[in-house]
Design a protein around this motif. Structure first.
Motif, PDB file in Angstrom:
ATOM      1  N   PRO A  17      51.961  22.485  32.438  1.00  0.00           N
ATOM      2  CA  PRO A  17      50.563  22.906  32.345  1.00  0.00           C
ATOM      3  C   PRO A  17      49.939  23.038  33.727  1.00  0.00           C
ATOM      4  O   PRO A  17      50.273  22.306  34.658  1.00  0.00           O
ATOM      5  N   GLN A  18      49.037  24.008  33.860  1.00  0.00           N
ATOM      6  CA  GLN A  18      48.255  24.185  35.078  1.00  0.00           C
ATOM      7  C   GLN A  18      46.850  24.581  34.667  1.00  0.00           C
ATOM      8  O   GLN A  18      46.647  25.185  33.618  1.00  0.00           O
ATOM      9  N   LYS A  19      45.865  24.264  35.506  1.00  0.00           N
ATOM     10  CA  LYS A  19      44.493  24.679  35.264  1.00  0.00           C
ATOM     11  C   LYS A  19      44.153  25.764  36.285  1.00  0.00           C
ATOM     12  O   LYS A  19      44.285  25.537  37.485  1.00  0.00           O
ATOM     13  N   TRP A  20      43.739  26.941  35.790  1.00  0.00           N
ATOM     14  CA  TRP A  20      43.424  28.074  36.666  1.00  0.00           C
ATOM     15  C   TRP A  20      41.987  28.503  36.490  1.00  0.00           C
ATOM     16  O   TRP A  20      41.463  28.530  35.380  1.00  0.00           O
ATOM     17  N   SER A  21      41.370  28.898  37.581  1.00  0.00           N
ATOM     18  CA  SER A  21      40.054  29.536  37.548  1.00  0.00           C
ATOM     19  C   SER A  21      40.280  31.020  37.267  1.00  0.00           C
ATOM     20  O   SER A  21      41.413  31.505  37.341  1.00  0.00           O
ATOM     21  N   PRO A  22      39.219  31.776  36.955  1.00  0.00           N
ATOM     22  CA  PRO A  22      39.404  33.213  36.726  1.00  0.00           C
ATOM     23  C   PRO A  22      40.030  33.922  37.928  1.00  0.00           C
ATOM     24  O   PRO A  22      40.848  34.807  37.763  1.00  0.00           O
ATOM     25  N   GLU A  23      39.650  33.509  39.140  1.00  0.00           N
ATOM     26  CA  GLU A  23      40.234  34.132  40.334  1.00  0.00           C
ATOM     27  C   GLU A  23      41.740  33.871  40.388  1.00  0.00           C
ATOM     28  O   GLU A  23      42.520  34.745  40.714  1.00  0.00           O
ATOM     29  N   GLY A  24      42.129  32.658  40.053  1.00  0.00           N
ATOM     30  CA  GLY A  24      43.548  32.320  40.022  1.00  0.00           C
ATOM     31  C   GLY A  24      44.280  33.073  38.936  1.00  0.00           C
ATOM     32  O   GLY A  24      45.410  33.516  39.122  1.00  0.00           O
TER      33      GLY A  24
END
Length: 60
Positions: A17-24
């Motif tokens: 699992p990873q947490k991404w922002s919209p930019e990411g």
């Protein structure tokens, strides 16, 4: 608040699992190792990664 996503990717030892922002997210759309992504609520975005992974498990 900024929108966040929980993203499951294929890692060397299985799904990770990873947490991404919209930019990411937009910067990573070309990746072929993404299994699934879940949009997070503002409240979920504040949770640690291990809690998010339990709440949104990788599909089988």
């Amino acid at each position: 608040m900024k929108e966040w996503y929980l993203v499951w990717i294929e890692g060397p030892r299985g799904p990770e699992p990873q947490k991404w922002s919209p930019e990411g997210l937009w910067g990573q759309l070309w990746r072929q190792d993404v299994i699934v992504r879940f949009p997070l609520t503002d409240q979920e975005a504040k949770l640690p990664l291990d809690e998010l992974a339990r709440a949104h498990p990788v599909p089988k």
